[in-house]
Design a protein around this motif. Structure first.
Motif, mmCIF file in Angstrom:
data_model
loop_
_atom_site.group_PDB
_atom_site.id
_atom_site.type_symbol
_atom_site.label_atom_id
_atom_site.label_comp_id
_atom_site.label_asym_id
_atom_site.label_seq_id
_atom_site.Cartn_x
_atom_site.Cartn_y
_atom_site.Cartn_z
ATOM 1 N N ARG A 135 1.215 -1.291 -0.046
ATOM 2 C CA ARG A 135 0.159 0.067 0.176
ATOM 3 C C ARG A 135 0.994 0.965 -0.362
ATOM 4 N NH1 ARG A 135 -2.838 1.292 5.631
ATOM 5 N NH2 ARG A 135 -0.758 0.566 7.192
ATOM 6 N N SER A 136 0.071 2.270 -0.587
ATOM 7 C CA SER A 136 0.889 3.386 -0.209
ATOM 8 C C SER A 136 -0.241 4.759 -0.493
ATOM 9 C CB SER A 136 1.420 3.757 -1.831
ATOM 10 O OG SER A 136 2.427 5.733 -1.925
ATOM 11 N N ASP A 137 -0.158 5.360 0.814
ATOM 12 C CA ASP A 137 -1.023 6.225 1.361
ATOM 13 C C ASP A 137 -0.484 7.146 2.621
ATOM 14 O OD1 ASP A 137 -3.830 6.482 1.987
ATOM 15 O OD2 ASP A 137 -4.393 5.358 2.772
ATOM 16 N N LEU A 138 -1.273 7.369 3.195
ATOM 17 C CA LEU A 138 -0.940 8.864 4.397
ATOM 18 C C LEU A 138 -1.344 8.229 5.848
ATOM 19 C CD1 LEU A 138 -0.485 12.066 4.285
ATOM 20 C CD2 LEU A 138 -2.926 12.452 4.479
ATOM 21 N N GLY A 139 -0.468 8.505 6.471
ATOM 22 C CA GLY A 139 -0.818 7.905 8.096
ATOM 23 C C GLY A 139 -0.251 9.686 8.673
ATOM 24 N N PHE A 183 -4.222 16.711 9.930
ATOM 25 C CA PHE A 183 -3.060 16.413 10.515
ATOM 26 C C PHE A 183 -1.315 16.441 10.733
ATOM 27 C CE2 PHE A 183 -3.708 12.270 8.174
ATOM 28 C CZ PHE A 183 -4.866 11.941 8.254
ATOM 29 N N ARG A 184 -1.296 16.902 12.192
ATOM 30 C CA ARG A 184 -0.763 18.132 12.935
ATOM 31 C C ARG A 184 1.047 17.123 12.399
ATOM 32 N NH1 ARG A 184 1.868 18.867 17.853
ATOM 33 N NH2 ARG A 184 2.143 21.178 18.528
ATOM 34 N N ARG A 185 1.031 15.382 12.527
ATOM 35 C CA ARG A 185 2.308 15.201 12.341
ATOM 36 C C ARG A 185 1.825 14.046 11.069
ATOM 37 N NH1 ARG A 185 6.361 16.318 16.026
ATOM 38 N NH2 ARG A 185 4.923 17.332 18.324
ATOM 39 N N GLY A 186 1.696 14.896 9.830
ATOM 40 C CA GLY A 186 0.962 14.030 8.931
ATOM 41 C C GLY A 186 2.160 13.196 7.903
ATOM 42 N N TYR A 187 1.989 12.410 7.493
ATOM 43 C CA TYR A 187 3.167 11.458 6.230
ATOM 44 C C TYR A 187 3.000 10.820 5.770
ATOM 45 C CZ TYR A 187 3.052 7.082 9.151
ATOM 46 O OH TYR A 187 1.992 6.557 9.616
ATOM 47 N N TYR A 188 3.293 10.650 4.022
ATOM 48 C CA TYR A 188 3.664 9.667 2.761
ATOM 49 C C TYR A 188 3.727 8.412 3.152
ATOM 50 C CZ TYR A 188 1.220 13.777 0.993
ATOM 51 O OH TYR A 188 0.398 14.426 0.405
ATOM 52 N N PHE A 189 3.911 8.085 3.710
ATOM 53 C CA PHE A 189 4.646 6.106 3.684
ATOM 54 C C PHE A 189 4.519 5.204 2.134
ATOM 55 C CE2 PHE A 189 0.895 4.804 5.661
ATOM 56 C CZ PHE A 189 -0.091 4.030 5.199
ATOM 57 N N ASP A 190 5.215 4.278 2.009
ATOM 58 C CA ASP A 190 5.389 2.744 1.406
ATOM 59 C C ASP A 190 5.078 2.136 2.196
ATOM 60 O OD1 ASP A 190 4.014 4.107 -0.870
ATOM 61 O OD2 ASP A 190 6.785 4.986 -0.819
ATOM 62 N N GLU A 191 4.595 0.401 1.879
ATOM 63 C CA GLU A 191 4.642 -0.376 2.370
ATOM 64 C C GLU A 191 4.598 -1.316 2.059
ATOM 65 O OE1 GLU A 191 2.535 -1.673 7.057
ATOM 66 O OE2 GLU A 191 1.347 -1.865 4.913
ATOM 67 N N SER A 192 5.342 -2.997 2.335
ATOM 68 C CA SER A 192 4.689 -4.256 1.788
ATOM 69 C C SER A 192 4.619 -4.944 2.963
ATOM 70 C CB SER A 192 5.936 -4.406 0.750
ATOM 71 O OG SER A 192 6.269 -3.330 0.340
ATOM 72 N N ARG A 193 3.944 -5.930 2.563
ATOM 73 C CA ARG A 193 4.178 -6.217 4.339
ATOM 74 C C ARG A 193 3.784 -7.944 3.783
ATOM 75 N NH1 ARG A 193 0.286 -5.719 9.549
ATOM 76 N NH2 ARG A 193 -1.468 -6.430 8.414
ATOM 77 N N PHE A 194 4.748 -9.264 4.058
ATOM 78 C CA PHE A 194 3.822 -10.117 4.671
ATOM 79 C C PHE A 194 3.583 -11.333 6.392
ATOM 80 C CE2 PHE A 194 5.285 -14.445 4.868
ATOM 81 C CZ PHE A 194 4.264 -15.621 4.655
ATOM 82 N N ASN A 195 2.551 -11.480 6.319
ATOM 83 C CA ASN A 195 1.959 -11.859 7.121
ATOM 84 C C ASN A 195 1.571 -13.558 7.809
ATOM 85 O OD1 ASN A 195 1.259 -10.193 9.804
ATOM 86 N ND2 ASN A 195 -0.776 -11.689 9.732
#
Length: 823
Positions: A505-509, A533-545
């Motif tokens: 995923r790629s999103d705002l957190g 969003f006082r401390r917002g950030y963009y991120f990319d994530e890859s996860r295996f569970n």
């Protein structure tokens, strides 16, 4: 001698409730002018005869208006009764001399609990038949004039036939039957229900697998030998509880044979009408001092929302080892109408138990899964086949319910409204092989993205019962960025729940919103996309569970995750904190980590919903989660090595008459030097809305720790305190108390890592730390159930009240609102 002197009058019939059509057990039947009488059995049937002249027959029972009907003398006849409710309560009984004779009986009941309570058996099992029906009732004239209802009633022109000639009309929505084998063992306390056959007919039911698990006997068990019974999430005191005299008034009204057992009949009512206690009748055997029959009702005067009435009727029989087991149960929950334009709802449950076997426990592994449904449980729904399975035949009313539901399902307007309701409840629109949604993430608005639109979908069990695919795509109109997510999950085992999944995923957190900890709180995660969003950030994530239930109650999870961090707020950290003057200031970072998590919830109950396993929580034991996280520097560009250890303990604590507490204990330790977004940011709240997961008088980002222990606690007193205040009693307000405490701190190394400016020379957002030995504490009190939905909390901050230079003064007191739907 004339024939009339020896001819008999024989009367048989059935007594039912005029509002629900349900049979009424334990009703007194008398032939006027004679000594002849009878009592209806558990299914409402009676039979009485006399040779004496009689011209009328009377049916009477506590809580109902008595009815009299004419007889035709000297012949056999069938006379049925429908009784209307009468809102009455027992008056306090005053005895001029000596004690209430009911007290000696109740003392003997408590003294003999060890002999008679089924929990004293090492194990028991039985065949059980369960029937559930849900109807719309209390249909006012204004409700029936609505266009949609008119279209329905035009098709169902004989809706009155359900409740009978004297009853009120009801509109059936759902009826089900199931046949199960139920097993229980003590030490350790385990239970297992194998649902062998199930038959379901209801509006909007496509598959019925989920509902089948709910309608089994596991959810219809009530043991009055317990001091407290949990019903619709509330704890009610039993009329034969150890402290019975504190809660109830009693009246010894009769002694009668029930079968071969000579019994005392005791009528009872709450000392305080608004307490969570029952009104009704118990029958106690003289020989064993055991509970033979019970009729227990909770009326609208109790401190409950939306509930018109709860009624439990039960008949018990002794086992070969002594303790008594319920052989028949009937439960009625009558939900009141919310407005004059709406209607009420009836939920009716019936169980019958046969072929009881006791004290033959199986190995604990036999009870590995609490509820299991046979693969062919839904394959045989022919009426002739079910006639061989039922413990007793369907009534004419129940046969009509099946017919009417079949008719309703084919009305177009009903199909449309059914789809709308399912979307509102499930969050997804069902299209066969796909679910579209969830609707709660359809749009959002915040200061970074502006207006955001998002759509998504996932596959259903009709697509595959082993593979699940899903994803979403969103767009922010201010930042003009596309956000996306996609996942694939493989269900490796349903018997011992095992899954493997991959997500990108790629999103705002937001810094401080931990998706791992809040994974089950979908509403909160959706709501946090709104606002500033006082401390917002963009991120990319890859996860295996990968996760697997190793044994009952214990689940092991392993995850591998890669993430990026690109802040949209002023943030910076030193690349070399030991020489800050010459060090480069960095704004972004990448991490690669492995997460190993163990969860132990000894009596957690799960049910299957298509390709998802849903938790219904625990009953007695806490949920303990231990998580270890390790970061790998240099892997896929990761910038840090680190280790984190986190433990969470949650528990619902039942205090009986003192209410219910909800405790959340959390502790975490970060062993390495890291930028503060990778540490523990305690979630503040600068809105007027109260939230249990936040610290409500803490500002956003006010405190960050690399080691902490916290307690978040709520205590719901129900009506314990305010029910005793005369002016408050009618309002049904409830007192609630809260406490939030954090012990924490941050190592100097982590403080030194924070740069005063970012790489562009802009001043970074300030960060606060907890001092060792000085906890953050906020405590509160409040009132819930205002207008049934509103809760008001008054919170006091007790520590960290000093004002820092160039910083606004901390909030010492706040008033918060929240809306909740509770019974």
């Amino acid at each position: 001698m004339p024939q009339a002197s020896w001819a008999q009058t024989v009367v048989k019939g059935k007594v039912t409730d005029a509002n629900t059509g349900d049979p009424i057990p334990f009703v007194n039947i008398m032939l006027r002018g004679t000594g002849a009488g009878a009592t209806t059995d558990f299914d409402g049937n009676y039979s009485v005869k006399t040779s004496a002249p009689a011209d009328s027959i009377i049916a009477s029972y506590i809580g109902y208006k008595s009815r009299t009907k004419k007889l035709e003398p000297n012949k056999s006849q069938v006379i049925n009764f429908q009784l209307e409710e009468e809102i009455t309560t027992l008056q306090e009984i005053v005895f001029d001399a000596g004690e209430n004779p009911a007290y000696a009986i109740l003392r003997n009941v408590v003294r003999n609990k060890d002999k008679n309570d089924k929990r004293k058996l090492t194990a028991y099992e039985y065949d059980t038949y369960t029937k559930v029906e849900i109807d719309v009732d209390n249909m006012s004239d204004k409700f029936r004039e609505r266009k949609v209802i008119k279209k329905i009633t035009q098709v169902l022109d004989s809706v009155e036939r359900i409740a009978g000639e004297d009853g009120k009309p009801i509109l059936p929505l759902f009826i089900s039957e199931s046949v199960s084998k139920f097993y229980f063992r003590d030490s350790p306390q385990l239970r297992y229900e194998n649902i062998l056959k199930s038959k379901i007919n209801g509006l909007g039911i496509q598959d019925g697998t989920l509902i089948t698990q709910f309608v089994g006997t596991s959810f219809q068990e009530y043991n009055f030998y317990q001091n407290w019974l949990n019903i619709v999430s509330k704890d009610f005191v039993s009329p034969i509880a150890d402290g019975w005299r504190l809660y109830y008034n009693y009246d010894l009204t009769d002694s009668v044979y029930i079968g071969d057992d000579f019994c005392y009949r005791l009528d009872y009512s709450p000392r305080s009408p608004q307490d969570l206690a029952f009104t009704g009748t118990i029958w106690i055997t003289k020989k064993e001092w055991a509970l033979k029959q019970i009729d227990a009702a909770v009326g609208r005067q109790a401190n409950l929302n939306f509930i018109e009435k709860i009624r439990i009727q039960q008949e018990l029989e002794p086992t070969s080892e002594g303790p008594w087991i319920p052989v028949k149960n009937r439960v009625l929950v009558d939900v009141s109408e919310l407005t004059k334009f709406s209607a009420g709802m009836l939920a009716k449950f019936y169980t019958s138990n046969k072929n009881v076997v006791v004290n033959k426990p199986y190995e604990p592994s036999f009870y590995e899964h609490q509820i299991v449904m046979a693969e062919d449980a839904r394959q045989f729904e022919q009426e002739e086949y079910w006639d061989t399975l039922r413990h007793e035949p369907l009534t004419e009313t129940e046969k009509n319910v099946y017919k009417m539901i079949d008719t309703l399902q084919n009305i177009p307007v009903v199909k449309t409204y059914t789809d709308i309701i399912k979307i509102a409840v499930n969050g997804y629109y069902y299209t066969g092989k796909f679910h579209l949604g969830p609707y709660i993430s359809l749009f959002a608005f915040n200061n970074v993205e502006g207006f955001r639109l998002q759509g998504g979908a996932k596959t259903s069990i009709e697509f595959s019962n082993k593979w699940v695919f899903g994803g979403s795509i969103g767009y922010g109109f201010d930042d003009e960025k596309v956000k996306y997510s996609g996942f694939v999950q493989r269900i490796l085992s349903r018997e011992r729940w095992t899954t493997a999944s991959l997500r990108v995923r790629s999103d705002l957190g937001r810094v401080g919103i931990d998706d791992e900890s809040l994974a089950d709180n979908y509403l909160f995660l959706a709501a946090q996309r709104f606002g500033v969003f006082r401390r917002g950030y963009y991120f990319d994530e890859s996860r295996f569970n990968f996760q697997r239930e190793l044994f009952r109650g214990f689940t092991q999870r392993t995850a591998v995750r890669y993430t990026t961090f690109k802040p949209v707020f002023s943030f910076g950290y030193y690349e070399n904190p030991e020489e800050p003057a010459s060090s480069a200031i960095l704004n972004t970072y990448e991490t690669a980590e492995v997460i190993i998590e163990s969860k132990y919830a000894r009596d957690e109950l799960f049910i299957m919903n298509d390709n998802e396993r849903l938790s219904l929580g625990t009953t007695r034991w806490p949920v303990i989660i231990l998580r270890y996280t390790h970061g790998f520097k240099g892997v896929a560009g990761s910038d840090f090595d680190y280790d984190k250890l986190r433990m969470t303990v949650t528990k619902r604590i039942r205090f009986g008459p003192l209410g219910t507490g909800y405790m959340n204990l959390t502790g975490e330790y970060v062993f390495n030097t890291l930028p503060y977004p990778l540490l523990s940011l305690h979630l503040g709240n600068q809105t007027p809305i109260y939230a249990m997961v936040t610290y409500n008088l803490m500002d956003y980002g006010e405190f960050i720790s690399d080691r902490f222990a916290s307690l978040q606690y709520q205590h719901h007193f129900e009506g314990l305190l305010l029910n005793r205040v005369p002016l408050m009693r009618k309002l049904k307000w409830r007192f609630v108390g809260t406490a939030n405490v954090i012990y924490g701190g941050m190592a100097q190394e982590n403080r030194d890592l924070i740069a005063a400016t970012n790489s562009n020379g802009e001043e970074t957002l300030p960060v606060g730390f907890l001092s060792p030995g000085k906890p953050y504490v906020e405590m509160g009190y409040g009132v819930e159930n205002i207008f049934k939905f509103l809760r008001v909390d008054f919170i006091h901050r007790l520590t960290y009240l000093e004002r820092e230079p160039d910083e606004p003064a901390p909030r010492k007191f706040g008033v918060f609102l929240s809306f909740q739907f509770t019974l």
